[in-house]
Motif scaffolding. Structure first.
Motif, PDB file in Angstrom:
ATOM      1  N   HIS A   1       0.803  -1.226   0.000  1.00  0.00           N
ATOM      2  CA  HIS A   1       0.000   0.000   0.000  1.00  0.00           C
ATOM      3  C   HIS A   1       0.835   1.275   0.000  1.00  0.00           C
ATOM      4  CE1 HIS A   1      -3.667  -2.255   1.795  1.00  0.00           C
ATOM      5  NE2 HIS A   1      -3.676  -2.280   0.485  1.00  0.00           N
TER       6      HIS A   1
ATOM      7  N   ALA B   1      -5.671   2.895  -0.706  1.00  0.00           N
ATOM      8  CA  ALA B   1      -5.120   1.982   0.300  1.00  0.00           C
ATOM      9  C   ALA B   1      -6.114   1.774   1.436  1.00  0.00           C
ATOM     10  CB  ALA B   1      -3.813   2.541   0.860  1.00  0.00           C
TER      11      ALA B   1
ATOM     12  N   PRO C   1      -4.080  -6.825   0.428  1.00  0.00           N
ATOM     13  CA  PRO C   1      -5.148  -5.835   0.261  1.00  0.00           C
ATOM     14  C   PRO C   1      -6.493  -6.524   0.064  1.00  0.00           C
ATOM     15  CG  PRO C   1      -3.279  -5.340  -1.153  1.00  0.00           C
ATOM     16  CD  PRO C   1      -3.020  -6.679  -0.537  1.00  0.00           C
TER      17      PRO C   1
END
Length: 146
Positions: free
Chosen positions: A73, A94, A118
């Motif tokens: 991120h 992010a 993520p």
């Protein structure tokens, strides 16, 4: 009468079991301006702090520290690691996924490999990306034709 000097502590991470601050050398990130991302960040904190309310967009005091984001991120992780830059910068979109190191659930999270990558994009994020791609294709076709 002497005036007391104000103690400056820096911005303190709002995540449960986290006491990191910008004064400790941690990069801290204010809530994003996009409504969808703001809700995702707020829900991340509310998983462990049910009383947490989504901060106002103009509020810069509610922050999350770098420990709640995976390295993917960060836009400049290598530059910071090599000492070329001082603070980390988040990539657009992010999302925090990591619990605090002192959180009892962190060990379970790491053991299971849960949320260490993520989160998958939401349908709104997929639509935005599809629109961006189709706009780029249209622009490429127009440039090719002319």
């Amino acid at each position: 009468m002497e005036k007391r000097a104000k103690r400056q502590r820096g911005k303190i991470c709002v995540a449960m079991y986290c006491s990191n601050s910008s004064k400790n050398g941690k990069s801290c990130f204010s809530w994003p301006r996009e409504a969808m991302l703001r809700r995702v960040w707020t829900r991340f904190v509310q998983r462990r702090r049910g009383d947490f309310k989504e901060p106002d967009p103009s509020n810069k005091s509610s922050v999350l520290c770098q420990d709640h984001f995976v390295d993917l991120h960060f836009a400049n992780k290598m530059q910071v690691d090599l000492g070329f830059q001082k603070s980390l910068q988040l990539k657009p979109g992010a999302v925090p996924t990591l619990l605090s190191y002192d959180d009892p659930l962190r060990a379970q999270q790491e053991k299971l490999g849960v949320c260490l990558a993520p989160l998958p994009p939401t349908s709104a994020q997929r639509k935005l990306e599809a629109n961006r791609v189709s706009n780029n294709i249209c622009l490429s076709i127009i440039e090719f034709v002319y």
